[in-house]
Write an enzyme that holds these catalytic residues in place. Sequence first.
Site, mmCIF file in Angstrom:
data_model
loop_
_atom_site.group_PDB
_atom_site.id
_atom_site.type_symbol
_atom_site.label_atom_id
_atom_site.label_comp_id
_atom_site.label_asym_id
_atom_site.label_seq_id
_atom_site.Cartn_x
_atom_site.Cartn_y
_atom_site.Cartn_z
ATOM 1 N N GLY A 1 41.434 -18.449 -38.909
ATOM 2 C CA GLY A 1 41.933 -17.702 -37.934
ATOM 3 C C GLY A 1 40.945 -17.112 -36.968
ATOM 4 N N CYS A 2 40.023 -16.593 -37.600
ATOM 5 C CA CYS A 2 38.803 -16.068 -36.846
ATOM 6 C C CYS A 2 37.924 -17.183 -35.957
ATOM 7 C CB CYS A 2 37.690 -15.476 -38.050
ATOM 8 S SG CYS A 2 38.718 -14.011 -38.989
ATOM 9 N N THR A 3 37.861 -18.346 -36.497
ATOM 10 C CA THR A 3 37.392 -19.217 -35.745
ATOM 11 C C THR A 3 38.146 -19.659 -34.580
ATOM 12 O OG1 THR A 3 36.493 -20.191 -37.776
ATOM 13 C CG2 THR A 3 36.428 -21.852 -35.876
#
Length: 165
Positions: free
Chosen positions: A56-58
């Site tokens: 999700g952060c990527t």
Amino acid sequence: MAKPTSETIELPDFPVTLVRKLDGHFIEDNISLKELIAHTDKGLILYFYPKDNTPGCTLQATEFTTYVSTFEDLGYSIIGVSRDSADSHKSFIDKHDLHIPLISDTDERLCQYFDVIKEKNMYGKMTMGLVRSAFVFDKQGDLTHAQRNLRAKGYTDRLLQMLTP
């Protein structure tokens, strides 16, 4: 223009560790957000994410990178914040060719200031974790938009729609 938010967070004036890549070289600066906002036309988007190199952060970081010039055309700078180290940020930036600076908040000072560390349920175990959040400040450092517990996928588009006149 974004609608005013009910939160009353001011842009802090203490130094943070900013990591960015410029002309193939990493630059690590200790600078205050008030200094950074001075170099914008309209304001600053500060988004908090849990961990470098997680799905999700990527996704969120690569979406912001895809639209970084659009945000800049609107007058906004984008900065990501996590509790990861500067070295982790350098690896994350390199691996995904990110074109946005990241703040390394290993002492959690900025995370605590914005109150984004909350109790979370991870596979049945309660832990303290960073809640994905975003804050938009105008040129004067006044908060114009805040969102907590946001979903990474599509947030960039939603934010662009909100900021586009």
